[in-house]
Design an enzyme around this catalytic site. Sequence first.
Site, PDB file in Angstrom:
ATOM      1  N   LYS A  61       0.604   4.689   6.729  1.00 59.15           N
ATOM      2  CA  LYS A  61       0.070   5.499   5.629  1.00 59.15           C
ATOM      3  C   LYS A  61       0.660   6.904   5.707  1.00 59.15           C
ATOM      4  O   LYS A  61       1.251   7.300   6.692  1.00 59.15           O
ATOM      5  CB  LYS A  61      -1.460   5.621   5.710  1.00 59.15           C
ATOM      6  CG  LYS A  61      -2.213   4.305   5.783  1.00 59.15           C
ATOM      7  CD  LYS A  61      -2.156   3.511   4.515  1.00 59.15           C
ATOM      8  CE  LYS A  61      -2.935   2.209   4.678  1.00 59.15           C
ATOM      9  NZ  LYS A  61      -2.366   1.119   3.968  1.00 59.15           N
ATOM     10  N   SER A  68       0.804  -1.227   0.000  1.00 57.08           N
ATOM     11  CA  SER A  68       0.000   0.000   0.000  1.00 57.08           C
ATOM     12  C   SER A  68       0.835   1.275   0.000  1.00 57.08           C
ATOM     13  O   SER A  68       0.342   2.327  -0.380  1.00 57.08           O
ATOM     14  CB  SER A  68      -0.960   0.025   1.192  1.00 57.08           C
ATOM     15  OG  SER A  68      -0.265   0.241   2.396  1.00 57.08           O
TER      16      SER A  68
END
Length: 175
Positions: A82, A33
Amino acid sequence: MWKKVIKTGLIVVAVETTFTDRVACLAEVSGSSMQPSLNPEDNKGRKDWILQNRMAVADYVVHRGDIVTFTMPSDAKSCAIKRVIGVEGDIVRKRKYVNQAVVIPAGHIWVEGDNGRNSLDSNSFGPLPLSLVTSKVTHVIWPPDRWQKLSTDELSCDRVLKQDSSLIISEKSVT
């Protein structure tokens, strides 16, 4: 003699535990990701190891562009990594829904993976409470050929608008 060894061992464990809980620790990055920033495709199966600076988020201050780790809102046993896209007061257009925008409430941030096609992030679970942020990721430590300080420069993203009165009026019609 054994008493001294056990006592020393307990002190070492206590200091190490306190250090990794409060100051910094290393962690292996799983998944794709955050590609290409972390675990790039050309890594050929090797995983990046990162330095997590826990003290950097002790006062709950993060900035756009920072890479953070956090406890997943839906599963307290899972953590994720993230990039911070928006901070409180910002208006963020959702990645897949161009006509939907979210105002980031106080005490929250908007996080997204660099690889938007393969990321479970704020586009799925909404603004993230700052209380779930556990560290700021500052460096790739391993493998040696990937050693680097991670860039956390202020982002320029066409989906993020700084909040001011003129933007709020125009964005209300979008949602």
